[in-house]
Enzyme design. Structure first.
Site, PDB file in Angstrom:
ATOM      1  N   CYS A  73      57.398  44.947  24.418  1.00 25.74           N
ATOM      2  CA  CYS A  73      58.568  44.198  24.885  1.00 25.74           C
ATOM      3  C   CYS A  73      58.481  42.716  24.559  1.00 25.74           C
ATOM      4  O   CYS A  73      59.501  42.037  24.475  1.00 25.74           O
ATOM      5  CB  CYS A  73      58.761  44.400  26.391  1.00 25.74           C
ATOM      6  SG  CYS A  73      57.339  43.885  27.373  1.00 25.74           S
TER       7      CYS A  73
ATOM      8  N   PRO B  99      56.222  58.524  35.293  1.00 28.59           N
ATOM      9  CA  PRO B  99      55.962  58.068  33.923  1.00 28.59           C
ATOM     10  C   PRO B  99      57.030  58.574  32.974  1.00 28.59           C
ATOM     11  O   PRO B  99      57.813  59.472  33.308  1.00 28.59           O
ATOM     12  CB  PRO B  99      54.601  58.704  33.615  1.00 28.59           C
ATOM     13  CG  PRO B  99      54.571  59.944  34.450  1.00 28.59           C
ATOM     14  CD  PRO B  99      55.317  59.596  35.713  1.00 28.59           C
TER      15      PRO B  99
ATOM     16  N   ASN C 165      55.282  52.867  26.338  1.00 25.54           N
ATOM     17  CA  ASN C 165      54.527  52.132  25.314  1.00 25.54           C
ATOM     18  C   ASN C 165      53.139  51.701  25.766  1.00 25.54           C
ATOM     19  O   ASN C 165      52.220  51.605  24.962  1.00 25.54           O
ATOM     20  CB  ASN C 165      55.330  50.929  24.817  1.00 25.54           C
ATOM     21  CG  ASN C 165      55.681  49.959  25.928  1.00 25.54           C
ATOM     22  OD1 ASN C 165      55.822  50.338  27.089  1.00 25.54           O
ATOM     23  ND2 ASN C 165      55.845  48.700  25.575  1.00 25.54           N
TER      24      ASN C 165
ATOM     25  N   GLU D  45      66.655  44.721  20.189  1.00 26.35           N
ATOM     26  CA  GLU D  45      65.204  44.773  20.303  1.00 26.35           C
ATOM     27  C   GLU D  45      64.702  45.826  19.323  1.00 26.35           C
ATOM     28  O   GLU D  45      64.976  47.018  19.479  1.00 26.35           O
ATOM     29  CB  GLU D  45      64.794  45.129  21.732  1.00 26.35           C
ATOM     30  CG  GLU D  45      63.297  45.141  21.943  1.00 26.35           C
ATOM     31  CD  GLU D  45      62.919  45.446  23.385  1.00 26.35           C
ATOM     32  OE1 GLU D  45      61.871  44.949  23.838  1.00 26.35           O
ATOM     33  OE2 GLU D  45      63.656  46.190  24.059  1.00 26.35           O
TER      34      GLU D  45
ATOM     35  N   GLU E  77      61.201  44.771  34.698  1.00 26.19           N
ATOM     36  CA  GLU E  77      60.842  44.122  33.435  1.00 26.19           C
ATOM     37  C   GLU E  77      61.536  44.926  32.352  1.00 26.19           C
ATOM     38  O   GLU E  77      61.206  46.089  32.106  1.00 26.19           O
ATOM     39  CB  GLU E  77      59.322  44.123  33.249  1.00 26.19           C
ATOM     40  CG  GLU E  77      58.866  43.219  32.115  1.00 26.19           C
ATOM     41  CD  GLU E  77      58.391  43.963  30.893  1.00 26.19           C
ATOM     42  OE1 GLU E  77      59.111  44.878  30.453  1.00 26.19           O
ATOM     43  OE2 GLU E  77      57.322  43.628  30.389  1.00 26.19           O
ATOM     44  N   LEU E  78      62.524  44.311  31.698  1.00 24.71           N
ATOM     45  CA  LEU E  78      63.417  45.043  30.808  1.00 24.71           C
ATOM     46  C   LEU E  78      63.255  44.585  29.351  1.00 24.71           C
ATOM     47  O   LEU E  78      62.199  44.127  28.965  1.00 24.71           O
ATOM     48  CB  LEU E  78      64.858  44.891  31.312  1.00 24.71           C
ATOM     49  CG  LEU E  78      65.075  45.295  32.788  1.00 24.71           C
ATOM     50  CD1 LEU E  78      66.491  45.012  33.241  1.00 24.71           C
ATOM     51  CD2 LEU E  78      64.703  46.760  33.017  1.00 24.71           C
TER      52      LEU E  78
ATOM     53  N   GLY F 176      61.150  49.051  31.421  1.00 19.77           N
ATOM     54  CA  GLY F 176      61.919  49.859  30.495  1.00 19.77           C
ATOM     55  C   GLY F 176      63.037  49.072  29.854  1.00 19.77           C
ATOM     56  O   GLY F 176      63.027  47.839  29.834  1.00 19.77           O
ATOM     57  N   SER F 177      64.020  49.776  29.366  1.00 16.46           N
ATOM     58  CA  SER F 177      65.122  49.140  28.651  1.00 16.46           C
ATOM     59  C   SER F 177      66.142  48.544  29.615  1.00 16.46           C
ATOM     60  O   SER F 177      66.241  48.958  30.775  1.00 16.46           O
ATOM     61  CB  SER F 177      65.829  50.159  27.751  1.00 16.46           C
ATOM     62  OG  SER F 177      66.546  51.104  28.531  1.00 16.46           O
TER      63      SER F 177
END
Length: 498
Positions: free
Chosen positions: A304, A196, A172, A403, A270-271, A248-249
């Site tokens: 996010c 990436p 994103n 989300e 960082e999710l 990511g997720s």
């Protein structure tokens, strides 16, 4: 960082200086060289606005991942021995080269994942700020002196680079995510392998091209993309990396953690997020409205920290909803480096179609689609969807639980502080949260009791020097600020007898 929430309604026009529709073929960057994959496979990058090919990249496999690991291992031996001043010289050189190639990098992001050209500056800014800020932050780190109560020894804690880092990045913010990892990794003395997302790999590969052009030290940075089942699995299960970091997720994070147990590695993640955006009756109405639009529809909602669940006090709910629908309906859709659009397409057809499923689920459970949510007329090609507003959100709906990561705004009214606090915390995620009120007592309570890593009150600010991280299922550690350096450093205690 993420200035779309402030400058969302500004319009920009830019001159085209390169043929942005034909980016050509780009190779892996491993060991200081631009190389084809061992298998010679290629991956076509598709523009989400019209389903057209915009270029190709070398498509890595397990063997390429092994080569990157070996190269990074050698790169670490060299880079970690350089002084901070020497590392800073190379980081400054890279920063200048990124600025020199700004237009091509921004154009690549526009055409690989649908970002607006104005919004793409935020990614560039993250790279250049990270390369500039982290050497200074590293310089400010000091050895910690520990007193000896018996006066028999001296003690100090020192920090050293951890080793090879592997970074898995979300699609994103293709280069913002690169900047968040490159800055602290390079300043700390680590080498790094960047993988990436296959959805937006082109801009990262262009960074590899720039690194080659400036003769950046071999093996210190390596960039490759390929199937996660081959590339990510090989990198994660290897015993070479000392650090695994990702954006990511939550599901992907759990997979990486599970696969990483072949050795003890430092983890920084960082999710996912499910941010509550709470507007009380005493809030600055126009500011809350403006930010609720920007934080939901910036980057087509693919953020996010987006305002995922908008809670509005029942005394102002009808007024807020009416104004919100009007603003959302006025957002301009468009694409290209010379477009002044507010919002582009979504990154993939799968992600766009997931929006239809979320809307259908919400309506079936009592929500009302107030506007949008359809494919815009004349934009049948690509992954377009109109900005959507749902009223009457309830906890039973997927838009409440999941989300959204797309341009669907879901609103719900509330009556009491206790009620909205419970609703806000009713999620497995804990990244960002937003509250708008002028009550100091309420601010104190919600600052204490909201279960999120970030609580933003009456405004929004992100910057390279401000910690960014979540709790619960939203992550481990931090991006940005001096705290990000902790992921890439190990500490030693040195005690010496007097």
């Amino acid at each position: 960082m993420r200035k779309w929430c402030v400058t969302f309604h500004q319009k920009f026009l830019f001159n085209k200086t390169v043929n942005i529709m034909t980016f050509g073929y780009h190779k892996l960057y491993i060991g200081g060289e631009l190389v084809d994959s061992v298998s010679n496979k290629k991956h076509t990058v598709i523009c989400p606005a019209d389903d057209e090919s915009i270029g190709e990249i070398a498509w890595a496999g397990a063997e390429d991942a092994e080569l990157a690991l070996k190269a990074a291992e050698k790169g670490f031996q060299f880079w970690s021995k350089l002084s901070l001043a020497e590392r800073a010289v190379w980081m400054t050189k890279l920063r200048s080269a990124v600025l020199e190639n700004e237009h091509e990098l921004r154009a690549a992001m526009v055409y690989e994942m649908g970002k607006t050209y104005a919004g793409a500056w935020e990614d560039i800014e993250a790279v250049i700020n990270g390369l500039e800020w982290y050497p200074a932050a590293m310089k400010n780190m000091r050895d910690e002196q520990i007193p000896d109560y018996e006066n028999t020894h001296t003690h100090k804690m020192v920090h050293q680079p951890a080793g090879v880092a592997v970074a898995y990045l979300a699609w994103n913010f293709p280069l913002l995510n690169v900047g968040f990892k490159l800055g602290p990794a390079l300043a700390s003395g680590c080498s790094i392998i960047i993988k990436p997302s296959a959805a937006s790999p082109l801009s990262a590969y262009l960074i590899g091209k720039i690194l080659k052009e400036i003769d950046f030290p071999s093996g210190v940075v390596n960039i490759l993309c390929g199937p996660s089942s081959e590339v990510a699995y090989t990198l994660t299960t290897s015993t070479i990396p000392a650090v695994l970091t990702m954006i990511g997720s939550t599901e992907t994070g759990q997979k990486v953690i599970a696969d990483s147990t072949t050795s003890i590695k430092k983890l920084g993640m960082e999710l996912g997020g499910n941010a509550p955006f709470i507007v009380f009756e005493d809030a600055d109405f126009e500011k809350a409205l403006d930010l609720a639009i920007g934080l939901k529809f910036g980057n087509s909602g693919q953020i996010c920290v987006a305002a995922n669940r908008i809670f509005v006090h029942n005394s102002i709910y009808d007024k807020f909803l009416k104004a919100y629908i009007k603003r959302a309906s006025e957002l301009k859709l468009g694409h290209g480096v010379d477009s002044d659009a507010d919002m582009g397409p979504m990154v993939s057809r799968k992600d766009r179609d997931r929006m239809f499923d979320l809307i259908k689920d919400a309506i079936s459970k009592g929500a009302k689609l107030e506007c949008g949510g359809n494919i815009p007329k004349g934009k049948e090609k690509g992954n377009w969807i109109e900005p959507a507003v749902l009223s009457g959100m309830t906890p039973e709906m997927d838009v409440f639980r999941k989300e959204t990561f797309g341009p669907i705004a879901s609103l719900m009214s509330f009556k009491t502080d206790d009620e909205v606090l419970d609703l806000a915390n009713d999620t497995e995620y804990g990244l960002a949260s937003y509250i708008f009120t002028n009550s100091h007592k309420r601010i104190e309570r919600f600052s204490r009791d909201l279960q999120f890593g970030e609580i933003q009150i009456n405004g929004v600010k992100y910057s390279i020097y401000l910690p960014h991280g979540g709790i619960k299922n939203s992550g481990i550690g931090h991006d940005c600020s001096h705290l990000a350096l902790d992921d890439y450093l190990v500490k030693k205690r040195i005690s010496m007898a007097i």
